[in-house]
Design a protein around this motif. Structure first.
Motif, PDB file in Angstrom:
ATOM      1  N   VAL A   1     -47.446  79.778  -6.592  1.00  0.00           N
ATOM      2  CA  VAL A   1     -47.027  79.782  -5.185  1.00  0.00           C
ATOM      3  C   VAL A   1     -46.199  78.553  -4.813  1.00  0.00           C
ATOM      4  CG1 VAL A   1     -48.882  81.290  -4.385  1.00  0.00           C
ATOM      5  CG2 VAL A   1     -49.240  78.806  -4.399  1.00  0.00           C
ATOM      6  N   VAL A   2     -46.392  77.443  -5.515  1.00  0.00           N
ATOM      7  CA  VAL A   2     -45.562  76.267  -5.224  1.00  0.00           C
ATOM      8  C   VAL A   2     -44.104  76.573  -5.545  1.00  0.00           C
ATOM      9  CG1 VAL A   2     -45.076  73.875  -5.854  1.00  0.00           C
ATOM     10  CG2 VAL A   2     -47.443  74.616  -5.567  1.00  0.00           C
ATOM     11  N   VAL A   3     -43.871  77.199  -6.684  1.00  0.00           N
ATOM     12  CA  VAL A   3     -42.510  77.563  -7.085  1.00  0.00           C
ATOM     13  C   VAL A   3     -41.927  78.573  -6.095  1.00  0.00           C
ATOM     14  CG1 VAL A   3     -41.115  78.687  -8.858  1.00  0.00           C
ATOM     15  CG2 VAL A   3     -42.920  77.079  -9.509  1.00  0.00           C
ATOM     16  N   MET A   4     -42.698  79.577  -5.744  1.00  0.00           N
ATOM     17  CA  MET A   4     -42.203  80.602  -4.824  1.00  0.00           C
ATOM     18  C   MET A   4     -41.894  80.025  -3.443  1.00  0.00           C
ATOM     19  SD  MET A   4     -44.189  84.158  -5.690  1.00  0.00           S
ATOM     20  CE  MET A   4     -45.835  83.525  -5.906  1.00  0.00           C
ATOM     21  N   ALA A   5     -42.753  79.114  -2.966  1.00  0.00           N
ATOM     22  CA  ALA A   5     -42.500  78.486  -1.667  1.00  0.00           C
ATOM     23  C   ALA A   5     -41.217  77.662  -1.714  1.00  0.00           C
ATOM     24  CB  ALA A   5     -43.684  77.608  -1.268  1.00  0.00           C
ATOM     25  N   ALA A   6     -40.993  76.970  -2.840  1.00  0.00           N
ATOM     26  CA  ALA A   6     -39.770  76.181  -2.990  1.00  0.00           C
ATOM     27  C   ALA A   6     -38.530  77.060  -3.009  1.00  0.00           C
ATOM     28  CB  ALA A   6     -39.850  75.352  -4.276  1.00  0.00           C
ATOM     29  N   GLU A   7     -38.703  78.322  -3.416  1.00  0.00           N
ATOM     30  CA  GLU A   7     -37.591  79.277  -3.446  1.00  0.00           C
ATOM     31  C   GLU A   7     -37.420  80.014  -2.115  1.00  0.00           C
ATOM     32  OE1 GLU A   7     -38.692  81.727  -6.726  1.00  0.00           O
ATOM     33  OE2 GLU A   7     -37.906  80.339  -8.246  1.00  0.00           O
ATOM     34  N   GLY A   8     -38.189  79.625  -1.113  1.00  0.00           N
ATOM     35  CA  GLY A   8     -38.028  80.213   0.218  1.00  0.00           C
ATOM     36  C   GLY A   8     -38.938  81.384   0.516  1.00  0.00           C
ATOM     37  N   MET A   9     -39.915  81.628  -0.342  1.00  0.00           N
ATOM     38  CA  MET A   9     -40.844  82.743  -0.108  1.00  0.00           C
ATOM     39  C   MET A   9     -41.950  82.293   0.840  1.00  0.00           C
ATOM     40  SD  MET A   9     -39.506  85.123  -1.910  1.00  0.00           S
ATOM     41  CE  MET A   9     -38.356  85.282  -3.270  1.00  0.00           C
ATOM     42  N   VAL A  10     -41.607  82.121   2.100  1.00  0.00           N
ATOM     43  CA  VAL A  10     -42.581  81.720   3.115  1.00  0.00           C
ATOM     44  C   VAL A  10     -42.452  82.664   4.310  1.00  0.00           C
ATOM     45  CG1 VAL A  10     -42.652  79.294   2.436  1.00  0.00           C
ATOM     46  CG2 VAL A  10     -40.977  80.040   4.109  1.00  0.00           C
ATOM     47  N   THR A  11     -43.529  82.817   5.034  1.00  0.00           N
ATOM     48  CA  THR A  11     -43.526  83.709   6.196  1.00  0.00           C
ATOM     49  C   THR A  11     -43.014  82.990   7.436  1.00  0.00           C
ATOM     50  OG1 THR A  11     -45.755  83.114   6.918  1.00  0.00           O
ATOM     51  CG2 THR A  11     -45.575  84.874   5.268  1.00  0.00           C
TER      52      THR A  11
END
Length: 355
Positions: A267-277
């Motif tokens: 999830v850290v990688v995904m959040a860094a890629e803009g995967m946030v609500t």
């Protein structure tokens, strides 16, 4: 019209019907404060042990010297496309508030609002079946409910439970010197954002389902431990929002050691890629002024702190000598990633996050 309904060969995506999913649907904390700030106080009978004063997880009404009734409700729009899993997630999330007060669920009422002219009846039936199966796992009946025709699909429960009055665990009773323990890893909002963008792997999807459909049953045993002072569950306002509610209720400072917080895989990688609500940003706008981030934290920390957790884990505030017992309760009930994540100390009601 939903685009999937224009092509009968296209898979039905429940999430395409809703503007927000799961606990990310919650009204932002700042807006909610504005709505409630000028509300006149209502009737408060002496039997009402827990009301709205500290934004606790459920209301608690004392019935007699041995029993108190817990009452709560929770409902939202789809966080996943599988109707059965949506029903399971929504029901698990609603029942969690009973466990978060230290109680045992006794029954539920279903809340069903569906776009009947757009969703096949079979899909609605699967949503309801998912909720029924979770209630069966919790050992309670769905004893009634209410249905309406709605623009967006919405499902949830009114959940009720019982607890001994002396075992009620509020979110406001933490004590200076307490240790904070979190029962489930964070990152559900990030995974749901990736799913909506069709960027979630099969492994990520399995994590999402497993985390959000795991009933917070340790709450019952935790409330029996004398060293457990406060309980809440981490849901739509994220870890930061619910830790702040705990701190404000106790008029103390909460400190989170970020390196100890369990996170779902990748999830850290995904959040860094803009995967946030979008809810993550709204959450931070509502309470970020009361959160101090110590320099040295990863750039994604803010997004993960405010990440809305649908059916998230229990947050426990307990005496240091109760930590081993608390962790044993979690481990015995299958919560292998429960972890100590911080402490409560004297100071202005606020949240400090350190590496």
């Amino acid at each position: 019209m939903n685009p999937t309904l224009m092509n009968p060969l296209a898979p039905l995506r429940l999430t395409s019907f809703s503007h927000g999913g799961g606990c990310g649907c919650k009204i932002a904390p700042g807006v909610l404060s504005q709505i409630l700030k000028n509300q006149a106080g209502g009737l408060i009978p002496p039997e009402l042990m827990v009301g709205i004063e500290t934004a606790d997880d459920a209301a608690v009404y004392r019935l007699n010297d041995q029993q108190a009734l817990i009452a709560t409700t929770d409902f939202f729009m789809p966080i996943v496309d599988d109707p059965y899993e949506f029903g399971r997630i929504a029901a698990t999330n609603a029942i969690s508030d009973v466990y978060a007060m230290g109680g045992r669920p006794i029954m539920a009422l279903a809340l069903v609002a569906m776009p009947i002219n757009q969703l096949p009846v079979e899909v609605v039936a699967e949503i309801v079946r998912g909720g029924q199966d979770v209630c069966r796992a919790a050992g309670i009946p769905i004893a009634g409910g209410h249905t309406i025709d709605s623009v967006e699909p919405i499902y949830g429960l009114v959940a009720m439970g019982l607890v001994h009055p002396e075992r009620v665990r509020r979110n406001a009773d933490a004590k200076a010197g307490d240790v904070l323990v979190l029962g489930k890893p964070l990152g559900v909002g990030v995974l749901s954002a990736a799913l909506k963008k069709e960027q979630l792997s099969e492994t990520g999807y399995r994590q999402l389902i497993e985390n959000t459909t795991k009933l917070n049953t340790p709450g019952i045993a935790l409330s029996a431990l004398d060293g457990v002072h406060a309980l809440t569950d981490v849901t739509g306002f994220g870890l930061a929002g619910h830790a702040l509610e705990l701190a404000r209720g106790a008029k103390l400072r909460a400190v989170i050691e970020w390196s100890r917080v369990p996170l779902l895989e990748n999830v850290v990688v995904m959040a860094a890629e803009g995967m946030v609500t979008g809810a993550s940003g709204r959450n931070w706008a509502g309470y970020g002024a009361d959160v101090k981030l110590v320099p040295g934290l990863h750039a994604t920390t803010q997004n993960l702190l405010s990440d809305p957790q649908t059916s998230g884990g229990l947050l426990v505030s307990c005496a240091p000598d109760a930590v081993d017992a608390v962790l044993k309760v979690f481990r015995d009930e299958g919560f292998a990633r429960a972890a100590v994540i911080g402490r409560v100390e004297a100071g202005e009601p606020s949240l400090h996050v350190v590496p």
